[in-house]
Scaffold this motif. Structure first.
Motif, PDB file in Angstrom:
ATOM      1  N   GLY A   6       0.831  -0.914   0.084  1.00 22.59           N
ATOM      2  CA  GLY A   6      -0.054   0.045   0.491  1.00 22.59           C
ATOM      3  C   GLY A   6       0.365   0.973   0.315  1.00 22.59           C
ATOM      4  O   GLY A   6       0.454   2.210  -0.043  1.00 22.59           O
ATOM      5  N   SER A   7       2.590   0.692  -0.438  1.00 22.99           N
ATOM      6  CA  SER A   7       2.918   2.238  -0.168  1.00 22.99           C
ATOM      7  C   SER A   7       3.088   2.912  -2.043  1.00 22.99           C
ATOM      8  O   SER A   7       3.829   3.988  -1.544  1.00 22.99           O
ATOM      9  N   VAL A   8       3.489   2.053  -2.589  1.00 22.90           N
ATOM     10  CA  VAL A   8       4.587   2.465  -3.913  1.00 22.90           C
ATOM     11  C   VAL A   8       3.161   1.638  -5.187  1.00 22.90           C
ATOM     12  O   VAL A   8       2.765   0.670  -4.419  1.00 22.90           O
ATOM     13  N   PHE A   9       3.163   2.295  -5.884  1.00 22.65           N
ATOM     14  CA  PHE A   9       1.857   1.715  -6.469  1.00 22.65           C
ATOM     15  C   PHE A   9       3.189   0.915  -8.044  1.00 22.65           C
ATOM     16  O   PHE A   9       3.966   1.142  -8.123  1.00 22.65           O
ATOM     17  N   SER A  10       2.985  -0.601  -8.266  1.00 22.63           N
ATOM     18  CA  SER A  10       3.403  -1.097  -8.580  1.00 22.63           C
ATOM     19  C   SER A  10       2.847  -2.127 -10.013  1.00 22.63           C
ATOM     20  O   SER A  10       2.165  -3.606  -9.045  1.00 22.63           O
ATOM     21  N   TYR A  11       2.975  -2.183 -10.906  1.00 21.63           N
ATOM     22  CA  TYR A  11       1.875  -3.420 -11.916  1.00 21.63           C
ATOM     23  C   TYR A  11       2.463  -4.674 -11.534  1.00 21.63           C
ATOM     24  O   TYR A  11       3.689  -4.447 -11.443  1.00 21.63           O
ATOM     25  N   SER A  12       1.743  -5.433 -11.695  1.00 26.73           N
ATOM     26  CA  SER A  12       2.477  -6.884 -11.122  1.00 26.73           C
ATOM     27  C   SER A  12       1.413  -7.977 -12.008  1.00 26.73           C
ATOM     28  O   SER A  12       0.129  -8.295 -11.556  1.00 26.73           O
ATOM     29  N   ASN A  13       1.959  -8.990 -13.041  1.00 21.78           N
ATOM     30  CA  ASN A  13       1.634  -9.593 -13.791  1.00 21.78           C
ATOM     31  C   ASN A  13       1.628 -10.829 -12.512  1.00 21.78           C
ATOM     32  O   ASN A  13       1.037 -11.905 -12.535  1.00 21.78           O
ATOM     33  N   THR A  14       2.522 -10.859 -11.643  1.00 23.17           N
ATOM     34  CA  THR A  14       3.180 -12.253 -11.159  1.00 23.17           C
ATOM     35  C   THR A  14       0.879 -12.227  -9.985  1.00 23.17           C
ATOM     36  O   THR A  14       0.563 -12.820 -10.060  1.00 23.17           O
ATOM     37  N   GLY A  15       0.764 -10.668  -9.360  1.00 21.79           N
ATOM     38  CA  GLY A  15      -0.641 -10.344  -8.488  1.00 21.79           C
ATOM     39  C   GLY A  15      -1.025 -11.214  -9.165  1.00 21.79           C
ATOM     40  O   GLY A  15      -2.406 -12.392  -9.042  1.00 21.79           O
ATOM     41  N   MET A  16      -1.804 -10.748 -10.084  1.00 24.97           N
ATOM     42  CA  MET A  16      -2.734 -11.688 -11.799  1.00 24.97           C
ATOM     43  C   MET A  16      -2.999 -13.066 -11.938  1.00 24.97           C
ATOM     44  O   MET A  16      -4.139 -13.882 -11.759  1.00 24.97           O
ATOM     45  N   THR A  17      -1.859 -13.089 -11.546  1.00 24.72           N
ATOM     46  CA  THR A  17      -1.280 -14.883 -11.752  1.00 24.72           C
ATOM     47  C   THR A  17      -1.691 -15.361 -10.034  1.00 24.72           C
ATOM     48  O   THR A  17      -2.039 -16.916 -10.231  1.00 24.72           O
ATOM     49  N   LEU A  18      -1.022 -15.083  -9.690  1.00 25.15           N
ATOM     50  CA  LEU A  18      -1.889 -15.127  -8.075  1.00 25.15           C
ATOM     51  C   LEU A  18      -2.961 -15.627  -7.407  1.00 25.15           C
ATOM     52  O   LEU A  18      -3.676 -15.895  -7.099  1.00 25.15           O
ATOM     53  N   LEU A  19      -3.339 -14.407  -8.402  1.00 29.36           N
ATOM     54  CA  LEU A  19      -4.987 -14.248  -8.044  1.00 29.36           C
ATOM     55  C   LEU A  19      -6.068 -15.532  -9.017  1.00 29.36           C
ATOM     56  O   LEU A  19      -6.830 -16.740  -8.572  1.00 29.36           O
ATOM     57  N   GLY A  20      -5.387 -15.153 -10.688  1.00 31.77           N
ATOM     58  CA  GLY A  20      -5.870 -16.544 -11.152  1.00 31.77           C
ATOM     59  C   GLY A  20      -6.248 -17.904  -9.857  1.00 31.77           C
ATOM     60  O   GLY A  20      -6.686 -18.923 -10.502  1.00 31.77           O
ATOM     61  N   HIS A  21      -4.771 -18.711  -9.569  1.00 28.84           N
ATOM     62  CA  HIS A  21      -4.344 -19.489  -8.887  1.00 28.84           C
ATOM     63  C   HIS A  21      -5.667 -19.369  -7.575  1.00 28.84           C
ATOM     64  O   HIS A  21      -6.061 -20.651  -7.021  1.00 28.84           O
ATOM     65  N   ALA A  22      -6.148 -18.648  -7.167  1.00 24.09           N
ATOM     66  CA  ALA A  22      -6.238 -18.581  -6.077  1.00 24.09           C
ATOM     67  C   ALA A  22      -8.250 -18.842  -6.798  1.00 24.09           C
ATOM     68  O   ALA A  22      -9.090 -19.783  -5.545  1.00 24.09           O
ATOM     69  N   VAL A  23      -8.712 -18.068  -7.574  1.00 23.27           N
ATOM     70  CA  VAL A  23      -9.890 -18.598  -8.098  1.00 23.27           C
ATOM     71  C   VAL A  23      -9.568 -20.537  -8.683  1.00 23.27           C
ATOM     72  O   VAL A  23     -10.659 -20.644  -8.141  1.00 23.27           O
ATOM     73  N   GLU A  24      -8.497 -21.169  -8.988  1.00 20.29           N
ATOM     74  CA  GLU A  24      -8.825 -22.294  -8.813  1.00 20.29           C
ATOM     75  C   GLU A  24      -8.929 -22.704  -8.074  1.00 20.29           C
ATOM     76  O   GLU A  24      -9.843 -24.095  -7.935  1.00 20.29           O
TER      77      GLU A  24
END
Length: 171
Positions: A6-24
């Motif tokens: 919550g202190s620095v903005f950083s676009y994260s493909n890894t974050g989206m990949t982890l979100l996809g795993h959470a959906v699975e």
């Protein structure tokens, strides 16, 4: 971690990949099938997938290096940066957004997608981000708020831009 959450903005493909795993995990199935059943099929996006489907590649752009056509290949990070779709299917997605999500996404989801999520981040460089959308810093005076997302690989690049208040989109 490079900085506290919550202190620095950083676009994260890894974050989206982890979100996809959470959906699975939550869906107890694979992400590709879940996305098709719950999102793409209800929006009539039959030529859209997170993997290359040989029966729909005729709808996809062709990538070239010089004059040589390049092979389509599957990216490894799902769902980050690995959506294969057509202009027609993306226009169907835009229609869903403009219909306040319809029965597929719902109005609350669309509102969250198009609302700045990083206003509390002190080092975001005034780069406004919704859920899955980049929001222009200064809305266009004649068009209102603007949301966009782009993607690309070595041989392809795509851009999706919408003016939600005007119900106008460009792929």
């Amino acid at each position: 971690m490079a900085a506290p959450p919550g202190s620095v903005f950083s676009y994260s493909n890894t974050g989206m990949t982890l979100l996809g795993h959470a959906v699975e995990v939550a869906a107890e199935g694979d992400f590709v099938s879940y996305a098709y059943e719950k999102l793409f099929a209800p929006m009539d996006m039959d030529d859209t997938s997170f993997v290359v489907k040989k029966d729909t590649t005729h709808h996809l752009s062709r990538g070239y290096r010089g004059r040589e056509e390049q092979e389509l290949w599957n990216l490894q990070q799902l769902p980050a940066g690995s959506l294969y779709t057509s202009v027609l299917d993306l226009s169907r997605f835009i229609q869903t957004v403009f219909a306040d999500g319809g029965e597929v996404l719902g109005e609350d989801s669309i509102t969250a997608m198009l609302t700045r999520q990083n206003s509390h981040v002190p080092l975001d460089f005034d780069f406004e981000v919704g859920l899955g959308w980049m929001l222009l810093w200064q809305p266009l005076a004649y068009g209102g708020a603007t949301a966009w997302h782009s993607g690309g690989t070595e041989n392809f690049f795509s851009q999706l831009i919408i003016l939600p208040e005007q119900k106008l989109g460009v792929v």
